[in-house]
Design a protein around this motif. Structure first.
Motif, PDB file in Angstrom:
ATOM      1  N   ALA A 139       0.830  -1.205   0.000  1.00  0.00           N
ATOM      2  CA  ALA A 139       0.000   0.000   0.000  1.00  0.00           C
ATOM      3  C   ALA A 139       0.865   1.256   0.000  1.00  0.00           C
ATOM      4  N   THR A 140       1.947   1.242   0.777  1.00  0.00           N
ATOM      5  CA  THR A 140       2.857   2.394   0.808  1.00  0.00           C
ATOM      6  C   THR A 140       3.487   2.615  -0.553  1.00  0.00           C
ATOM      7  N   ALA A 141       3.899   1.529  -1.201  1.00  0.00           N
ATOM      8  CA  ALA A 141       4.503   1.639  -2.526  1.00  0.00           C
ATOM      9  C   ALA A 141       3.497   2.163  -3.546  1.00  0.00           C
ATOM     10  N   TYR A 142       2.241   1.761  -3.426  1.00  0.00           N
ATOM     11  CA  TYR A 142       1.192   2.224  -4.340  1.00  0.00           C
ATOM     12  C   TYR A 142       1.032   3.743  -4.237  1.00  0.00           C
ATOM     13  N   VAL A 143       0.934   4.238  -3.012  1.00  0.00           N
ATOM     14  CA  VAL A 143       0.766   5.677  -2.809  1.00  0.00           C
ATOM     15  C   VAL A 143       1.988   6.443  -3.316  1.00  0.00           C
ATOM     16  N   ALA A 144       3.179   5.944  -3.007  1.00  0.00           N
ATOM     17  CA  ALA A 144       4.403   6.614  -3.441  1.00  0.00           C
ATOM     18  C   ALA A 144       4.507   6.645  -4.955  1.00  0.00           C
ATOM     19  N   THR A 145       4.018   5.602  -5.602  1.00  0.00           N
ATOM     20  CA  THR A 145       4.125   5.518  -7.058  1.00  0.00           C
ATOM     21  C   THR A 145       3.079   6.363  -7.761  1.00  0.00           C
ATOM     22  N   PHE A 146       1.825   6.196  -7.400  1.00  0.00           N
ATOM     23  CA  PHE A 146       0.742   6.786  -8.179  1.00  0.00           C
ATOM     24  C   PHE A 146       0.220   8.107  -7.643  1.00  0.00           C
ATOM     25  N   ASP A 147       0.385   8.367  -6.366  1.00  0.00           N
ATOM     26  CA  ASP A 147      -0.139   9.607  -5.805  1.00  0.00           C
ATOM     27  C   ASP A 147       0.890  10.727  -5.757  1.00  0.00           C
ATOM     28  N   HIS A 148       2.164  10.396  -5.808  1.00  0.00           N
ATOM     29  CA  HIS A 148       3.210  11.394  -5.623  1.00  0.00           C
ATOM     30  C   HIS A 148       4.074  11.628  -6.858  1.00  0.00           C
ATOM     31  N   ARG A 149       3.771  10.963  -7.960  1.00  0.00           N
ATOM     32  CA  ARG A 149       4.581  11.123  -9.171  1.00  0.00           C
ATOM     33  C   ARG A 149       3.679  11.385 -10.363  1.00  0.00           C
ATOM     34  N   LYS A 150       3.789  12.578 -10.935  1.00  0.00           N
ATOM     35  CA  LYS A 150       2.962  12.904 -12.091  1.00  0.00           C
ATOM     36  C   LYS A 150       3.237  11.984 -13.267  1.00  0.00           C
ATOM     37  N   ARG A 151       4.480  11.563 -13.395  1.00  0.00           N
ATOM     38  CA  ARG A 151       4.834  10.733 -14.541  1.00  0.00           C
ATOM     39  C   ARG A 151       4.228   9.336 -14.435  1.00  0.00           C
ATOM     40  N   CYS A 152       3.686   8.980 -13.275  1.00  0.00           N
ATOM     41  CA  CYS A 152       3.030   7.682 -13.079  1.00  0.00           C
ATOM     42  C   CYS A 152       1.545   7.860 -12.774  1.00  0.00           C
ATOM     43  N   CYS A 153       0.934   8.833 -13.405  1.00  0.00           N
ATOM     44  CA  CYS A 153      -0.472   9.146 -13.142  1.00  0.00           C
ATOM     45  C   CYS A 153      -1.386   8.086 -13.761  1.00  0.00           C
ATOM     46  N   LEU A 154      -2.368   7.625 -12.991  1.00  0.00           N
ATOM     47  CA  LEU A 154      -3.323   6.631 -13.476  1.00  0.00           C
ATOM     48  C   LEU A 154      -4.543   7.259 -14.142  1.00  0.00           C
ATOM     49  N   TYR A 155      -4.631   8.585 -14.152  1.00  0.00           N
ATOM     50  CA  TYR A 155      -5.787   9.271 -14.732  1.00  0.00           C
ATOM     51  C   TYR A 155      -5.479   9.622 -16.184  1.00  0.00           C
ATOM     52  N   LEU A 156      -6.117   8.920 -17.107  1.00  0.00           N
ATOM     53  CA  LEU A 156      -5.697   8.945 -18.498  1.00  0.00           C
ATOM     54  C   LEU A 156      -5.874  10.294 -19.176  1.00  0.00           C
ATOM     55  N   THR A 157      -6.896  11.063 -18.816  1.00  0.00           N
ATOM     56  CA  THR A 157      -7.079  12.354 -19.481  1.00  0.00           C
ATOM     57  C   THR A 157      -5.981  13.345 -19.122  1.00  0.00           C
ATOM     58  N   TYR A 158      -5.238  13.085 -18.055  1.00  0.00           N
ATOM     59  CA  TYR A 158      -4.125  13.968 -17.693  1.00  0.00           C
ATOM     60  C   TYR A 158      -3.077  13.992 -18.800  1.00  0.00           C
ATOM     61  N   TYR A 159      -2.805  12.841 -19.395  1.00  0.00           N
ATOM     62  CA  TYR A 159      -1.792  12.782 -20.441  1.00  0.00           C
ATOM     63  C   TYR A 159      -2.239  13.534 -21.685  1.00  0.00           C
ATOM     64  N   ALA A 160      -3.524  13.501 -21.975  1.00  0.00           N
ATOM     65  CA  ALA A 160      -4.038  14.160 -23.173  1.00  0.00           C
ATOM     66  C   ALA A 160      -4.228  15.664 -22.976  1.00  0.00           C
ATOM     67  N   HIS A 161      -4.618  16.091 -21.763  1.00  0.00           N
ATOM     68  CA  HIS A 161      -5.032  17.482 -21.569  1.00  0.00           C
ATOM     69  C   HIS A 161      -4.334  18.200 -20.429  1.00  0.00           C
ATOM     70  N   GLY A 162      -3.557  17.503 -19.591  1.00  0.00           N
ATOM     71  CA  GLY A 162      -2.993  18.166 -18.432  1.00  0.00           C
ATOM     72  C   GLY A 162      -4.101  18.613 -17.494  1.00  0.00           C
ATOM     73  N   ASP A 163      -3.780  19.497 -16.572  1.00  0.00           N
ATOM     74  CA  ASP A 163      -4.790  20.043 -15.663  1.00  0.00           C
ATOM     75  C   ASP A 163      -5.395  21.300 -16.276  1.00  0.00           C
ATOM     76  N   THR A 164      -6.150  21.130 -17.332  1.00  0.00           N
ATOM     77  CA  THR A 164      -6.749  22.252 -18.050  1.00  0.00           C
ATOM     78  C   THR A 164      -8.249  22.040 -18.164  1.00  0.00           C
ATOM     79  N   ARG A 165      -8.932  23.043 -18.706  1.00  0.00           N
ATOM     80  CA  ARG A 165     -10.374  22.910 -18.892  1.00  0.00           C
ATOM     81  C   ARG A 165     -10.719  21.796 -19.876  1.00  0.00           C
ATOM     82  N   LYS A 166      -9.832  21.568 -20.838  1.00  0.00           N
ATOM     83  CA  LYS A 166     -10.075  20.499 -21.808  1.00  0.00           C
ATOM     84  C   LYS A 166     -10.169  19.146 -21.114  1.00  0.00           C
ATOM     85  N   ARG A 167      -9.479  19.004 -20.014  1.00  0.00           N
ATOM     86  CA  ARG A 167      -9.567  17.739 -19.288  1.00  0.00           C
ATOM     87  C   ARG A 167     -10.979  17.533 -18.757  1.00  0.00           C
ATOM     88  N   GLY A 168     -11.627  18.609 -18.322  1.00  0.00           N
ATOM     89  CA  GLY A 168     -13.009  18.497 -17.858  1.00  0.00           C
ATOM     90  C   GLY A 168     -13.928  17.998 -18.952  1.00  0.00           C
TER      91      GLY A 168
END
Length: 220
Positions: free
Chosen positions: A71-100
């Motif tokens: 569980a600790t490794a999961y949080v360190a990997t996916f919650d604290h590293r943008k390059r390991c983001c599990l939210y797919l629209t982030y890669y396409a749109h970043g944190d922008t209105r287009k992501r919405g």
């Protein structure tokens, strides 16, 4: 004249089982996770080797790792590293209105298929997309293919970090068509620049990315 074959292959009968297992293994490892590992292992053993092998390597690692450490490794990997983001629209749109807009379209796709999310789920989380794909394989495969570049960048980032979850992404890639030329270019662009309109510079994706040979889908 012979017609050029399309890239998007029809989902195979075993794809829903693969996507369901992958979805379970990409969720946060809570107190029920240990019970799911045994089920995941049994299902994985029935899948084609390019899909099953990586899943079994992950389950073997998870079984010999203390639940709290996993569980600790999961949080360190996916919650604290943008390059390991599990939210797919982030890669396409970043944190922008287009992501919405991307999130809304996903919700509409799910709703059209009669599928409802719980209040605490975001529609672009990879585990959620895979779970949906398991219930609606044709539409689900299209969604995964639409986010192919982001999935590949996530797979490469996890591999570079030596993360056990890289095995699960290897398995996901093995269910999808190989990267097309434009998708490989998109991966390189994301690696160099980060998500569109995101002021992240080169830092999150600082290491050079050398694309491996395309991961070919499982036996047809």
């Amino acid at each position: 004249m012979r017609r050029k074959p399309t890239r998007t292959a029809r989902p195979q009968p075993w794809h829903p089982h693969a996507w369901q297992v992958q979805s379970l293994l990409l969720a946060y490892p809570d107190e029920q996770f240990e019970q799911l590992l045994a089920l995941a292992g049994r299902v994985a053993a029935t899948l084609p080797e390019p899909v099953a092998g990586p899943l079994l390597r992950f389950t073997a690692h998870a079984e010999r790792t203390a639940p709290a450490d996993l569980a600790t490794a999961y949080v360190a990997t996916f919650d604290h590293r943008k390059r390991c983001c599990l939210y797919l629209t982030y890669y396409a749109h970043g944190d922008t209105r287009k992501r919405g807009v991307g999130l809304l379209r996903l919700k509409q796709t799910y709703a059209a298929a009669g599928w409802r999310l719980s209040d605490d789920e975001l529609p672009d989380h990879l585990a959620v997309v895979l779970e949906f794909a398991a219930t609606d394989p044709a539409t689900g495969q299209r969604l995964l293919t639409d986010h192919r570049a982001g999935l590949e960048l996530l797979r490469l980032a996890l591999t570079e970090d030596g993360s056990p979850w890289a095995h699960v992404l290897d398995s996901v890639s093995a269910t999808l068509p190989a990267l097309a030329g434009d998708e490989r270019e998109a991966v390189l662009r994301l690696a160099a620049q980060g998500p569109p309109e995101e002021q992240v510079g080169l830092d999150p994706y600082a290491s050079p990315v050398f694309l491996p040979a395309p991961v070919v889908g499982g036996p047809r």
